[in-house]
Design a protein around this motif. Structure first.
Motif, PDB file in Angstrom:
ATOM      1  N   ALA A  18       0.883  -1.181   0.000  1.00 59.40           N
ATOM      2  CA  ALA A  18       0.000   0.000   0.000  1.00 59.40           C
ATOM      3  C   ALA A  18       0.906   1.211   0.000  1.00 59.40           C
ATOM      4  O   ALA A  18       2.053   1.135   0.435  1.00 59.40           O
ATOM      5  N   VAL A  19       0.397   2.299  -0.509  1.00 60.58           N
ATOM      6  CA  VAL A  19       1.169   3.538  -0.555  1.00 60.58           C
ATOM      7  C   VAL A  19       0.374   4.593   0.211  1.00 60.58           C
ATOM      8  O   VAL A  19      -0.775   4.879  -0.152  1.00 60.58           O
ATOM      9  N   PRO A  20       0.951   5.150   1.274  1.00 56.25           N
ATOM     10  CA  PRO A  20       0.208   6.149   2.059  1.00 56.25           C
ATOM     11  C   PRO A  20      -0.350   7.253   1.160  1.00 56.25           C
ATOM     12  O   PRO A  20       0.398   7.861   0.393  1.00 56.25           O
ATOM     13  N   GLY A  21      -1.643   7.458   1.252  1.00 57.01           N
ATOM     14  CA  GLY A  21      -2.273   8.507   0.454  1.00 57.01           C
ATOM     15  C   GLY A  21      -2.844   8.029  -0.874  1.00 57.01           C
ATOM     16  O   GLY A  21      -3.706   8.679  -1.448  1.00 57.01           O
ATOM     17  N   MET A  22      -2.371   6.896  -1.370  1.00 54.98           N
ATOM     18  CA  MET A  22      -2.973   6.361  -2.602  1.00 54.98           C
ATOM     19  C   MET A  22      -4.300   5.703  -2.232  1.00 54.98           C
ATOM     20  O   MET A  22      -4.357   4.909  -1.291  1.00 54.98           O
ATOM     21  N   PRO A  23      -5.378   6.034  -2.959  1.00 57.08           N
ATOM     22  CA  PRO A  23      -6.661   5.394  -2.626  1.00 57.08           C
ATOM     23  C   PRO A  23      -6.520   3.869  -2.645  1.00 57.08           C
ATOM     24  O   PRO A  23      -5.860   3.310  -3.527  1.00 57.08           O
ATOM     25  N   LEU A  24      -7.120   3.219  -1.664  1.00 57.52           N
ATOM     26  CA  LEU A  24      -6.962   1.769  -1.550  1.00 57.52           C
ATOM     27  C   LEU A  24      -7.484   1.046  -2.786  1.00 57.52           C
ATOM     28  O   LEU A  24      -6.930   0.021  -3.192  1.00 57.52           O
ATOM     29  N   ALA A  25      -8.531   1.575  -3.410  1.00 61.61           N
ATOM     30  CA  ALA A  25      -9.068   0.931  -4.610  1.00 61.61           C
ATOM     31  C   ALA A  25      -8.049   0.982  -5.751  1.00 61.61           C
ATOM     32  O   ALA A  25      -7.893   0.020  -6.507  1.00 61.61           O
ATOM     33  N   GLU A  26      -7.337   2.105  -5.882  1.00 58.60           N
ATOM     34  CA  GLU A  26      -6.301   2.215  -6.900  1.00 58.60           C
ATOM     35  C   GLU A  26      -5.137   1.259  -6.580  1.00 58.60           C
ATOM     36  O   GLU A  26      -4.606   0.586  -7.470  1.00 58.60           O
ATOM     37  N   ALA A  27      -4.772   1.195  -5.331  1.00 56.62           N
ATOM     38  CA  ALA A  27      -3.692   0.278  -4.936  1.00 56.62           C
ATOM     39  C   ALA A  27      -4.081  -1.163  -5.253  1.00 56.62           C
ATOM     40  O   ALA A  27      -3.260  -1.944  -5.758  1.00 56.62           O
ATOM     41  N   ARG A  28      -5.335  -1.501  -4.993  1.00 56.77           N
ATOM     42  CA  ARG A  28      -5.784  -2.879  -5.284  1.00 56.77           C
ATOM     43  C   ARG A  28      -5.749  -3.152  -6.779  1.00 56.77           C
ATOM     44  O   ARG A  28      -5.462  -4.263  -7.214  1.00 56.77           O
ATOM     45  N   ARG A  29      -6.056  -2.124  -7.560  1.00 56.15           N
ATOM     46  CA  ARG A  29      -5.965  -2.253  -9.022  1.00 56.15           C
ATOM     47  C   ARG A  29      -4.521  -2.611  -9.413  1.00 56.15           C
ATOM     48  O   ARG A  29      -4.279  -3.514 -10.223  1.00 56.15           O
ATOM     49  N   GLN A  30      -3.572  -1.924  -8.803  1.00 53.68           N
ATOM     50  CA  GLN A  30      -2.165  -2.182  -9.116  1.00 53.68           C
ATOM     51  C   GLN A  30      -1.732  -3.565  -8.619  1.00 53.68           C
ATOM     52  O   GLN A  30      -0.856  -4.200  -9.224  1.00 53.68           O
ATOM     53  N   VAL A  31      -2.338  -4.026  -7.541  1.00 53.95           N
ATOM     54  CA  VAL A  31      -2.039  -5.377  -7.053  1.00 53.95           C
ATOM     55  C   VAL A  31      -2.513  -6.419  -8.058  1.00 53.95           C
ATOM     56  O   VAL A  31      -1.771  -7.348  -8.409  1.00 53.95           O
ATOM     57  N   SER A  32      -3.735  -6.274  -8.536  1.00 54.73           N
ATOM     58  CA  SER A  32      -4.258  -7.214  -9.536  1.00 54.73           C
ATOM     59  C   SER A  32      -3.343  -7.255 -10.754  1.00 54.73           C
ATOM     60  O   SER A  32      -2.984  -8.330 -11.248  1.00 54.73           O
ATOM     61  N   ASP A  33      -2.959  -6.081 -11.218  1.00 50.90           N
ATOM     62  CA  ASP A  33      -2.067  -6.016 -12.383  1.00 50.90           C
ATOM     63  C   ASP A  33      -0.731  -6.691 -12.077  1.00 50.90           C
ATOM     64  O   ASP A  33      -0.179  -7.406 -12.925  1.00 50.90           O
ATOM     65  N   GLY A  34      -0.222  -6.439 -10.879  1.00 52.07           N
ATOM     66  CA  GLY A  34       1.073  -7.016 -10.507  1.00 52.07           C
ATOM     67  C   GLY A  34       1.026  -8.531 -10.452  1.00 52.07           C
ATOM     68  O   GLY A  34       1.886  -9.222 -11.011  1.00 52.07           O
TER      69      GLY A  34
END
Lengths: 277, 277
Positions: free
Chosen positions: A110-126
């Motif tokens: 997770a990145v402090p300040g990045m919306p959790l939904a966006e972070a989860r999007r990047q996790v799926s992609d990763g």
């Protein structure tokens, strides 16, 4: 319904971080002598000796290796950061293969300040981007939902529901979930989620420890099974009701326990496994 | 969508615990001088002076009193323990009425080792048992979902969904929810739950502070708005989209900030309210 007591240590695995003061060689020797069936290896014990030596130690011990811990940390503010994480995850998969580990546990990041939904999007992609490499080396990827108190900087996936969502989206038999009682015990949907994960075929791992009351530190105050308030046996019962036949992996981070004599502490771990897991 | 910046402090209320070193009289005087619209009163500042004196101080200040904090702690291992909690909650309601507070905030409680579902059952029963008294004194009851890291011993209600369930079950206009961004910011269902609570007519309060990264203590390391990773303005936007017109209550427990000069700190609170709430 609580599970039956475990008949022996054959399905017990211990994470090397549980005995942080020990080297990998010490962990493997002591666990084998104790009759434990497996060891899950943290990367910090590989680092000082290299993967070839680590693989030799583990192979010679005869212990099974449920997991290499840990990959993940996918979200990043720019493409270069995310690419570095992907490269590191491929190294991690190679190390897991060398150790004969069944899976890499993913702390997704997770990145402090990045919306959790966006972070989860990047996790799926990763995770999607690792599938080909994981398939090539024959290692599974287990997403570990982390307790919501780690949502700020360690994991944007804080419930089984979101981990299951990633599994659903990717639909690959290599992608599943590591259920750690410490992270999920409070979840009102836990029983339902364990059942659904079982039906999905993604329930890859069960980690055990306990939630101390009070908890004195967010990171390193986990309890030995029986020292806290988690009904571990009931959660194991839910997991086994799905047909799970994997290891019960003991994973305890505790400054208090790390300060003890580690041989005496391992005896306590084994006792806690028999009586409270 | 993030809310618009707040035009002034008229909808700002501060919890006395934010300025823990101050007495109730000091809090009320300083808040009024700062132009803040309201004060939410913690019971610890009433205790040394008594409720009559506390009510006089608050009344003379001209400040609104959104809430008295806190009642609750319903679950208990035996009937006598639960009865003591009910008696204490009735005293709390009487104090709230004396202060002219709109609501009592309920930290619902949990008992280590008691299944959370059973504890929630006892919470529903407890809140139900207070309704007649609450109606008699004209004070509302706001269930505050607490962060899952408090599930062991402080609150068996850790998401808005479970709070909303109690509201649904009791179906009484006096029972609602206090939404504290610190406790719920991580919840993937947050936007949906705020909307549903609004439709249910149970969104009684909004508390603001921030989640520090890293968080150094489970209880007393909250951040001033802007010091952490919570997108407070977006959450306020979700709350206001339901038609909410109540106070934005600043509630910060912080050893670090309590150690500062409290007048200078109050200036920072006001600035953080204007810039990050």
């Amino acid at each position: 319904m609580p599970a039956s007591p475990l008949p022996d240590l054959s399905r017990c695995a211990i994470h090397t971080m549980t005995n942080k003061p020990w080297t990998l060689a010490e962990c493997c020797q002591r666990y084998r002598e104790a009759g434990v069936g497996g060891v899950s290896v943290w990367r910090n014990v590989i680092e000082p000796i290299g993967i070839d030596e680590a693989a030799r130690i583990v192979r010679d011990s005869g212990l099974a290796v449920p997991a290499l811990v840990r990959g993940g940390f996918f979200p990043g503010v720019d493409a270069a950061t995310r690419q570095r994480a992907m490269d590191e995850n491929r190294v991690c998969l190679d190390e897991a293969a060398a150790l004969g580990a069944q899976m890499v546990v993913l702390v997704v990041g997770a990145v402090p300040g990045m919306p959790l939904a966006e972070a989860r999007r990047q996790v799926s992609d990763g995770v999607a981007g690792l599938l080909e490499h994981a398939r090539g080396v024959g290692v599974k990827l287990a997403i570990e939902p982390l307790h919501p108190m780690y949502a700020g900087d360690k994991s944007c996936i804080n419930r089984m529901a979101e981990a299951r969502g990633v599994c659903q989206e990717l639909g690959d038999p290599l992608v599943g979930i590591a259920v750690d009682v410490y992270h999920v015990w409070w979840d009102p949907d836990l029983e339902t989620e364990i059942r659904l994960s079982g039906e999905q075929g993604t329930l890859f791992a069960l980690h055990v420890c306990d939630w101390r009351v009070p908890t004195r530190d967010l990171l390193t105050d986990r309890g030995l099974m029986g020292e806290g308030c988690i009904d571990i046996r009931s959660i194991r019962g839910m997991v086994e009701a799905t047909g799970f036949k994997g290891f019960n992996e003991v994973e305890i981070f505790s400054e208090e326990h790390w300060a003890e004599d580690q041989e005496a502490y391992l005896d306590k771990v084994v006792l806690a496994y028999r009586e409270h897991t």
